[in-house]
Design a protein around this motif. Sequence first.
Motif, PDB file in Angstrom:
ATOM      1  N   ARG A  16       0.839  -1.200   0.000  1.00 40.43           N
ATOM      2  CA  ARG A  16       0.000   0.000   0.000  1.00 40.43           C
ATOM      3  C   ARG A  16       0.868   1.241   0.000  1.00 40.43           C
ATOM      4  NH1 ARG A  16      -5.419   0.172   2.015  1.00 40.43           N
ATOM      5  NH2 ARG A  16      -6.250  -1.905   1.716  1.00 40.43           N
ATOM      6  N   LEU A  17       0.294   2.320  -0.498  1.00 38.63           N
ATOM      7  CA  LEU A  17       1.003   3.590  -0.476  1.00 38.63           C
ATOM      8  C   LEU A  17      -0.035   4.689  -0.299  1.00 38.63           C
ATOM      9  CD1 LEU A  17       3.857   4.609  -2.904  1.00 38.63           C
ATOM     10  CD2 LEU A  17       2.248   6.273  -2.028  1.00 38.63           C
ATOM     11  N   PHE A  18       0.079   5.419   0.821  1.00 42.33           N
ATOM     12  CA  PHE A  18      -0.821   6.566   1.005  1.00 42.33           C
ATOM     13  C   PHE A  18      -0.009   7.838   1.125  1.00 42.33           C
ATOM     14  CE2 PHE A  18      -0.355   5.056   5.481  1.00 42.33           C
ATOM     15  CZ  PHE A  18       0.054   6.232   6.101  1.00 42.33           C
ATOM     16  N   ALA A  19      -0.696   8.950   1.059  1.00 40.05           N
ATOM     17  CA  ALA A  19      -0.041  10.256   1.115  1.00 40.05           C
ATOM     18  C   ALA A  19      -0.691  11.080   2.215  1.00 40.05           C
ATOM     19  CB  ALA A  19      -0.208  10.968  -0.226  1.00 40.05           C
ATOM     20  N   THR A  20       0.125  11.863   2.915  1.00 37.14           N
ATOM     21  CA  THR A  20      -0.422  12.747   3.944  1.00 37.14           C
ATOM     22  C   THR A  20       0.405  14.033   3.965  1.00 37.14           C
ATOM     23  OG1 THR A  20      -1.075  12.906   6.270  1.00 37.14           O
ATOM     24  CG2 THR A  20       0.912  11.632   5.824  1.00 37.14           C
ATOM     25  N   PRO A  21      -0.248  15.182   3.879  1.00 37.26           N
ATOM     26  CA  PRO A  21       0.538  16.424   3.882  1.00 37.26           C
ATOM     27  C   PRO A  21       1.135  16.689   5.256  1.00 37.26           C
ATOM     28  CG  PRO A  21      -1.820  16.917   3.851  1.00 37.26           C
ATOM     29  CD  PRO A  21      -1.694  15.430   3.767  1.00 37.26           C
ATOM     30  N   VAL A  22       2.393  17.109   5.289  1.00 35.18           N
ATOM     31  CA  VAL A  22       3.055  17.429   6.552  1.00 35.18           C
ATOM     32  C   VAL A  22       3.623  18.847   6.493  1.00 35.18           C
ATOM     33  CG1 VAL A  22       3.580  15.026   7.130  1.00 35.18           C
ATOM     34  CG2 VAL A  22       5.254  16.349   5.839  1.00 35.18           C
ATOM     35  N   GLY A  23       3.626  19.491   7.651  1.00 35.18           N
ATOM     36  CA  GLY A  23       4.077  20.885   7.728  1.00 35.18           C
ATOM     37  C   GLY A  23       5.588  21.002   7.699  1.00 35.18           C
ATOM     38  N   PRO A  24       6.106  22.233   7.737  1.00 38.71           N
ATOM     39  CA  PRO A  24       7.550  22.460   7.751  1.00 38.71           C
ATOM     40  C   PRO A  24       8.155  21.783   8.970  1.00 38.71           C
ATOM     41  CG  PRO A  24       6.326  24.541   7.583  1.00 38.71           C
ATOM     42  CD  PRO A  24       5.325  23.482   7.858  1.00 38.71           C
ATOM     43  N   TYR A  25       9.290  21.091   8.795  1.00 41.95           N
ATOM     44  CA  TYR A  25       9.908  20.383   9.916  1.00 41.95           C
ATOM     45  C   TYR A  25      10.402  21.360  10.978  1.00 41.95           C
ATOM     46  CZ  TYR A  25      12.519  16.856  12.447  1.00 41.95           C
ATOM     47  OH  TYR A  25      12.966  16.012  13.421  1.00 41.95           O
ATOM     48  N   PHE A  26      11.033  22.429  10.518  1.00 44.01           N
ATOM     49  CA  PHE A  26      11.546  23.426  11.468  1.00 44.01           C
ATOM     50  C   PHE A  26      10.602  24.619  11.497  1.00 44.01           C
ATOM     51  CE2 PHE A  26      15.395  21.292   9.785  1.00 44.01           C
ATOM     52  CZ  PHE A  26      15.868  20.749  10.969  1.00 44.01           C
ATOM     53  N   LYS A  27       9.753  24.652  12.488  1.00 39.69           N
ATOM     54  CA  LYS A  27       8.869  25.818  12.620  1.00 39.69           C
ATOM     55  C   LYS A  27       9.596  26.847  13.482  1.00 39.69           C
ATOM     56  CE  LYS A  27       4.407  23.544  12.082  1.00 39.69           C
ATOM     57  NZ  LYS A  27       4.874  22.125  12.073  1.00 39.69           N
ATOM     58  N   GLY A  28       9.568  28.102  13.054  1.00 39.72           N
ATOM     59  CA  GLY A  28      10.243  29.138  13.838  1.00 39.72           C
ATOM     60  C   GLY A  28      11.750  28.980  13.820  1.00 39.72           C
ATOM     61  N   GLY A  29      12.295  28.524  12.699  1.00 38.60           N
ATOM     62  CA  GLY A  29      13.748  28.469  12.541  1.00 38.60           C
ATOM     63  C   GLY A  29      14.359  27.155  12.958  1.00 38.60           C
ATOM     64  N   ILE A  30      15.556  26.900  12.440  1.00 39.30           N
ATOM     65  CA  ILE A  30      16.257  25.657  12.734  1.00 39.30           C
ATOM     66  C   ILE A  30      16.971  25.778  14.078  1.00 39.30           C
ATOM     67  CG2 ILE A  30      18.074  24.097  11.946  1.00 39.30           C
ATOM     68  CD1 ILE A  30      17.484  24.999   9.077  1.00 39.30           C
ATOM     69  N   LYS A  31      16.645  24.908  15.017  1.00 43.38           N
ATOM     70  CA  LYS A  31      17.284  24.934  16.351  1.00 43.38           C
ATOM     71  C   LYS A  31      18.010  23.619  16.606  1.00 43.38           C
ATOM     72  CE  LYS A  31      16.473  28.747  18.631  1.00 43.38           C
ATOM     73  NZ  LYS A  31      17.678  29.562  18.602  1.00 43.38           N
ATOM     74  N   PRO A  32      19.267  23.682  17.025  1.00 40.31           N
ATOM     75  CA  PRO A  32      19.973  22.447  17.367  1.00 40.31           C
ATOM     76  C   PRO A  32      19.288  21.694  18.510  1.00 40.31           C
ATOM     77  CG  PRO A  32      21.516  24.253  17.109  1.00 40.31           C
ATOM     78  CD  PRO A  32      20.144  24.860  17.108  1.00 40.31           C
ATOM     79  N   ILE A  33      19.397  20.394  18.488  1.00 39.39           N
ATOM     80  CA  ILE A  33      18.761  19.568  19.504  1.00 39.39           C
ATOM     81  C   ILE A  33      19.804  18.944  20.443  1.00 39.39           C
ATOM     82  CG2 ILE A  33      16.737  19.040  18.085  1.00 39.39           C
ATOM     83  CD1 ILE A  33      18.017  16.285  17.502  1.00 39.39           C
ATOM     84  N   THR A  34      19.304  18.422  21.553  1.00 39.99           N
ATOM     85  CA  THR A  34      20.153  17.741  22.528  1.00 39.99           C
ATOM     86  C   THR A  34      19.773  16.271  22.539  1.00 39.99           C
ATOM     87  OG1 THR A  34      20.214  19.722  23.903  1.00 39.99           O
ATOM     88  CG2 THR A  34      20.810  17.651  24.968  1.00 39.99           C
ATOM     89  N   ILE A  35      20.752  15.411  22.407  1.00 37.47           N
ATOM     90  CA  ILE A  35      20.459  13.977  22.402  1.00 37.47           C
ATOM     91  C   ILE A  35      21.239  13.296  23.524  1.00 37.47           C
ATOM     92  CG2 ILE A  35      20.024  14.079  19.926  1.00 37.47           C
ATOM     93  CD1 ILE A  35      22.641  12.642  19.458  1.00 37.47           C
ATOM     94  N   ARG A  36      20.895  12.066  23.813  1.00 40.22           N
ATOM     95  CA  ARG A  36      21.628  11.338  24.853  1.00 40.22           C
ATOM     96  C   ARG A  36      22.118  10.005  24.284  1.00 40.22           C
ATOM     97  NH1 ARG A  36      17.023   8.189  28.461  1.00 40.22           N
ATOM     98  NH2 ARG A  36      16.389   6.878  26.715  1.00 40.22           N
ATOM     99  N   VAL A  37      23.189   9.516  24.857  1.00 41.56           N
ATOM    100  CA  VAL A  37      23.645   8.176  24.517  1.00 41.56           C
ATOM    101  C   VAL A  37      22.698   7.218  25.229  1.00 41.56           C
ATOM    102  CG1 VAL A  37      25.529   6.520  24.719  1.00 41.56           C
ATOM    103  CG2 VAL A  37      26.021   8.939  24.260  1.00 41.56           C
ATOM    104  N   SER A  38      22.049   6.346  24.474  1.00 38.02           N
ATOM    105  CA  SER A  38      21.016   5.482  25.036  1.00 38.02           C
ATOM    106  C   SER A  38      21.596   4.235  25.680  1.00 38.02           C
ATOM    107  CB  SER A  38      20.063   5.071  23.912  1.00 38.02           C
ATOM    108  OG  SER A  38      19.086   4.192  24.410  1.00 38.02           O
ATOM    109  N   ASP A  39      20.946   3.798  26.742  1.00 39.79           N
ATOM    110  CA  ASP A  39      21.316   2.516  27.352  1.00 39.79           C
ATOM    111  C   ASP A  39      20.572   1.357  26.699  1.00 39.79           C
ATOM    112  OD1 ASP A  39      23.180   3.479  29.167  1.00 39.79           O
ATOM    113  OD2 ASP A  39      21.605   4.062  30.578  1.00 39.79           O
ATOM    114  N   PHE A  40      19.626   1.690  25.848  1.00 40.85           N
ATOM    115  CA  PHE A  40      18.900   0.666  25.092  1.00 40.85           C
ATOM    116  C   PHE A  40      19.564   0.510  23.724  1.00 40.85           C
ATOM    117  CE2 PHE A  40      15.775   2.873  27.773  1.00 40.85           C
ATOM    118  CZ  PHE A  40      15.279   1.810  28.519  1.00 40.85           C
ATOM    119  N   ASP A  41      19.373  -0.647  23.111  1.00 44.26           N
ATOM    120  CA  ASP A  41      19.856  -0.845  21.743  1.00 44.26           C
ATOM    121  C   ASP A  41      18.674  -0.796  20.783  1.00 44.26           C
ATOM    122  OD1 ASP A  41      22.507  -1.201  22.525  1.00 44.26           O
ATOM    123  OD2 ASP A  41      22.170  -3.334  22.940  1.00 44.26           O
ATOM    124  N   ARG A  42      18.933  -0.409  19.533  1.00 45.63           N
ATOM    125  CA  ARG A  42      17.836  -0.392  18.563  1.00 45.63           C
ATOM    126  C   ARG A  42      17.883  -1.593  17.633  1.00 45.63           C
ATOM    127  NH1 ARG A  42      19.213   0.725  13.370  1.00 45.63           N
ATOM    128  NH2 ARG A  42      17.062   0.871  12.699  1.00 45.63           N
TER     129      ARG A  42
END
Length: 343
Positions: free
Chosen positions: A147-173
């Motif tokens: 199947r293939l559907f389509a859905t409109p999505v808004g701008p990813y960066f609203k109000g400008g591009i801001k750097p994010i903070t991430i953590r080293v995870s104790d879980f594995d993916r």
Amino acid sequence: MSVNIDWATLGFGYVKTPYRYVSLYKNGKWDNGTLTGDDKIVMTECAGVLQYAQTAFEGLKAYTTEDGKIVTFRPDLNAERMIESAKRLEMPPFPSDRFLEAVDRVVYANREYVPPYGSGATLYLRPFMFGSSAVIGVKPAMEYHFRLFATPVGPYFKGGIKPITIRVSDFDRAAPRGTGHIKAGLNYAMSLHAIVNAHEQGFDENMYLDPATRTYVEETGGANFIFVTRDKKTIVTPKSDSILPSITRRSLCYVAEKYLGLKVEHRPVKLEEVAEFAECGLCGTAAVISPVGKIYDHGKEIVFPSGMDSMGETTKKLYDTLTGIQMGKIPAPDGWIREIKCQ
Ligand SMILES: *Cc1c(COP(=O)(O)O)cnc(C)c1O
């Protein structure tokens, strides 16, 4: 021609559009496929997807270029990747040419939902496939849906591009020699706890390490890493068999080399060398690049010189060049842009 949607405030959520594509696999072959207005799926309670998570998906976007064309970006790579996912999950591969036909038909049928140039919004496309026939003893299903559907999505960066903070995870993916390299729903199911937990603790994302030794950088739940060296001459991207091969990351590496004259290294990256980089970004279809300002590692912090206020200089060049190519402002390499024409 456009529907009445406020593109600027639109988020990343499901908005039902009029048409989706469906093809069914039965008796050893895919049927001809069709567009349908019906967004509901009826299947047995014992379907392979419901019992044993036999499902894979893809994600890509359609958008309007500066000169008013509707295009998709390298959909042939999504088609190929979905074939790899299908094979690994013992599903019948959906042929590439048919995948592209499904993309074209769904976008064209829903063309009023393709946001206008400059809005920052896009039409997100979600191809997926799953085992639909009954399975109780563990084995592959006999019947499948593509199947293939389509859905409109808004701008990813609203109000400008801001750097994010991430953590080293104790879980594995992903497990060593597991399914990390394919776009399987199961990889996401097992990442949900880790991401909810990261958010509760104030982090935007998880950095996953290699599951065997936990010393090398893999990726986040849905995006690959890209690092820039201190001399700003080299792009480094982690290499591992359990990383999902991001089309955005592969495209950015090409752009770095061929458009920006940078060196590109695709190699294992140790967690302990991350602090030596000048910039860090997460690449994927959704954001193209999301800049990382800070990585939290069990009480220690890695703060990149690019800081928490803006995207690093080289990351920004990569971002501007790739989005410029996607939007038709910068000439694209052959075969990267697929125009959706009248069907
Ligand atoms: C989809 C996905 C990405 C990004 O791939 P793109 O092709 O660039 O959208 C990265 N990591 C994971 C785990 C993914 O599922």
